[in-house]
Design an enzyme around this catalytic site. Structure first.
Site, PDB file in Angstrom:
ATOM      1  N   TYR A 198       0.817  -1.217   0.000  1.00  0.00           N
ATOM      2  CA  TYR A 198       0.000   0.000   0.000  1.00  0.00           C
ATOM      3  C   TYR A 198       0.853   1.270   0.000  1.00  0.00           C
ATOM      4  O   TYR A 198       0.364   2.359  -0.259  1.00  0.00           O
ATOM      5  CB  TYR A 198      -0.951   0.028   1.208  1.00  0.00           C
ATOM      6  CG  TYR A 198      -2.049  -1.031   1.165  1.00  0.00           C
ATOM      7  CD1 TYR A 198      -2.220  -1.852   0.068  1.00  0.00           C
ATOM      8  CD2 TYR A 198      -2.918  -1.184   2.236  1.00  0.00           C
ATOM      9  CE1 TYR A 198      -3.204  -2.814   0.031  1.00  0.00           C
ATOM     10  CE2 TYR A 198      -3.925  -2.148   2.207  1.00  0.00           C
ATOM     11  CZ  TYR A 198      -4.059  -2.954   1.103  1.00  0.00           C
ATOM     12  OH  TYR A 198      -5.049  -3.903   1.073  1.00  0.00           O
TER      13      TYR A 198
ATOM     14  N   LYS B  93       3.112 -15.399   2.423  1.00  0.00           N
ATOM     15  CA  LYS B  93       3.016 -16.133   1.154  1.00  0.00           C
ATOM     16  C   LYS B  93       4.444 -16.492   0.771  1.00  0.00           C
ATOM     17  O   LYS B  93       4.940 -16.141  -0.316  1.00  0.00           O
ATOM     18  CB  LYS B  93       2.311 -15.241   0.109  1.00  0.00           C
ATOM     19  CG  LYS B  93       1.977 -15.925  -1.190  1.00  0.00           C
ATOM     20  CD  LYS B  93       0.868 -16.946  -1.078  1.00  0.00           C
ATOM     21  CE  LYS B  93       0.628 -17.633  -2.406  1.00  0.00           C
ATOM     22  NZ  LYS B  93      -0.227 -18.826  -2.309  1.00  0.00           N
TER      23      LYS B  93
ATOM     24  N   ASP C 147      -3.334 -18.200   1.765  1.00  0.00           N
ATOM     25  CA  ASP C 147      -4.494 -18.857   1.143  1.00  0.00           C
ATOM     26  C   ASP C 147      -5.070 -19.906   2.085  1.00  0.00           C
ATOM     27  O   ASP C 147      -6.304 -20.014   2.245  1.00  0.00           O
ATOM     28  CB  ASP C 147      -4.126 -19.462  -0.225  1.00  0.00           C
ATOM     29  CG  ASP C 147      -2.716 -20.037  -0.284  1.00  0.00           C
ATOM     30  OD1 ASP C 147      -1.979 -19.901   0.720  1.00  0.00           O
ATOM     31  OD2 ASP C 147      -2.345 -20.618  -1.310  1.00  0.00           O
TER      32      ASP C 147
ATOM     33  N   ASP D 178      -5.455  -6.495   5.956  1.00  0.00           N
ATOM     34  CA  ASP D 178      -6.651  -5.756   5.528  1.00  0.00           C
ATOM     35  C   ASP D 178      -7.753  -6.756   5.177  1.00  0.00           C
ATOM     36  O   ASP D 178      -8.898  -6.661   5.632  1.00  0.00           O
ATOM     37  CB  ASP D 178      -6.258  -4.911   4.300  1.00  0.00           C
ATOM     38  CG  ASP D 178      -7.342  -3.953   3.871  1.00  0.00           C
ATOM     39  OD1 ASP D 178      -8.360  -3.854   4.571  1.00  0.00           O
ATOM     40  OD2 ASP D 178      -7.172  -3.308   2.813  1.00  0.00           O
TER      41      ASP D 178
ATOM     42  N   ASP E  74     -11.091  -8.292   7.787  1.00  0.00           N
ATOM     43  CA  ASP E  74     -12.497  -8.152   7.385  1.00  0.00           C
ATOM     44  C   ASP E  74     -13.194  -9.506   7.392  1.00  0.00           C
ATOM     45  O   ASP E  74     -14.349  -9.626   7.817  1.00  0.00           O
ATOM     46  CB  ASP E  74     -12.611  -7.518   5.991  1.00  0.00           C
ATOM     47  CG  ASP E  74     -12.796  -6.014   6.074  1.00  0.00           C
ATOM     48  OD1 ASP E  74     -12.543  -5.454   7.156  1.00  0.00           O
ATOM     49  OD2 ASP E  74     -13.174  -5.401   5.064  1.00  0.00           O
TER      50      ASP E  74
END
Ligand code: NAD
Length: 357
Positions: A142, A191, A223, A247, A251
């Protein structure tokens, strides 16, 4: 003890929910012999209306002079047409940066009284779950270099992710220290089978883990983590991850509790001063109607007591009061669901929690 708290009520339901949390803090202060001094500052759309910018200098100064910051929410349709850098939400990035907040703590807890609201099957959530997601907030993709360029197939866009050992180390330490105050388990999500940044992330996390022999450490690919969160959420205690993975996973974790109006968050840096806020937005559709659920903001105030002021018993007292009020069947409109209960307005819910403190 005496504490100065900057109040950033913001827009929409911000004033209702922050006033509710203030009432609870005042009661906790009386009960435990502390004094909380509150000073309101403008942020978001109301600041644009009053002084022409979403994050006035006076607000930044006031927050820096405070012991901690309690935020409601910012934004609303009135300011939606403004350009990106003039929008109320821009103030959130600005205030986090000004306060040096790099760690975002988001608990996702299943409240036993609200099991019916979870989208997960009863057998998956029957034992409950209580996850703390620790998300890196100021680095990663980001904030990396980005742009548009001419590529192999014509115009292409790119974003880059970079993480330094220093950035990973400091968020890792927040996670391990948080785990020491909970059930002493940390899962680091990355990852590492594909990304170089993730391999550095994993190596750094494992080095910190060696310093915390009491903490049970594991790492997991993102994942798999997305699947495990809905398959068996209770396996997680503290989850630490990068900005973008955090992020998305935070959620997902909040949705499986089924009650967004109940979830708090904390943003922390190197000092004791933090910023505490509900995870939901300014809910313009119910603003000014005394319908909002104030619990997420009240629980954010509890996090402030625990993480900024070291007042664990006082924080427990608020959390127990919330459990008690829910256990008695009191509900704001957002959590009444099909099981029913006694419907309460925002201020009535706050009064019940104040009485239970
Ligand atoms: P939202 O969280 O404000 O609302 C989504 C839905 O949840 C709405 O139906 C709302 O009524 C309900 N809801 C949210 N909080 C509630 C509460 N405490 N009690 C009862 N119901 C509640 O998200 P949105 O509609 O996508 O965004 C509205 C505005 O908030 C936008 O301007 C957005 O940019 C802003 N926003 C701000 C923050 C923040 O300040 N941190 C975070 C997210 C969104």
């Amino acid at each position: 003890m005496e504490y100065n708290i900057a109040l950033l009520k913001g827009d929409g339901i911000g004033a209702e929910i922050v006033d509710s949390a203030v009432a609870v803090l005042v009661k906790v202060g009386e009960k435990f012999g502390h004094r909380f001094y509150f000073k309101p500052y403008l942020i978001g759309g109301c600041a644009i209306d009053a002084v022409g910018e979403p994050l006035p200098e006076e607000t930044v100064k006031g927050c820096l002079e405070s012991d901690s910051v309690l935020l409601g929410a910012v934004g609303g349709p009135k300011w939606d047409e403004l350009p990106g850098d003039k929008r109320p939400e821009k103030a959130l990035l600005g205030i986090r940066k000004a306060l040096g907040l790099y760690a975002n703590l988001r608990p996702a807890k299943m409240f036993p009284a609200l099991k019916g609201a979870s989208p997960l099957r009863e057998d998956i959530i029957s034992a409950g779950f209580d996850i703390m997601i620790v998300r890196e907030l100021t680095g990663g993709i980001y904030f990396g270099e980005r742009g548009i360029r001419e590529g192999k197939f014509g115009e292409e866009a790119y974003d880059t992710e970079a993480y330094s050992v220093k950035e990973v180390d400091r968020i890792g330490r927040v996670a391990f220290e948080t785990a020491m105050k909970r059930s002493k388990r940390v899962t680091s999500i990355d990852k590492a089978n594909v990304l170089e940044t993730s391999r550095l992330w994993r190596r750094t996390m494992r080095a910190i883990a060696a310093e915390y022999p009491e903490v049970q450490y594991s790492d997991m690919l993102v994942d798999n983590a997305a699947m495990q969160l809905v398959r068996d959420p209770k396996q997680f205690d503290v989850v630490v991850t990068s900005n973008m993975f955090g992020d998305i996973l935070s959620d997902e974790a909040s949705q499986i509790t089924g009650s967004v109006g109940m979830l708090a968050s904390a943003s922390l840096g190197d000092t004791k001063r933090g910023m505490y806020e509900p995870i939901h937005g300014s809910a313009p559709d119910i603003a000014g109607q005394n319908k909002a659920n104030p619990t997420a903001t009240i629980l954010s105030a509890a996090m402030m007591l625990r993480y900024s002021f070291g007042l664990g018993d006082e924080a427990d007292c608020i959390e127990t009061a919330v459990d008690k009020v829910l256990g008695m069947g009191y509900r704001t409109a957002d959590i009444i669901g099909t099981a029913g209960g006694t419907p309460l307005s925002c201020s009535e819910m706050a009064e019940r929690i104040v009485s239970a403190v």
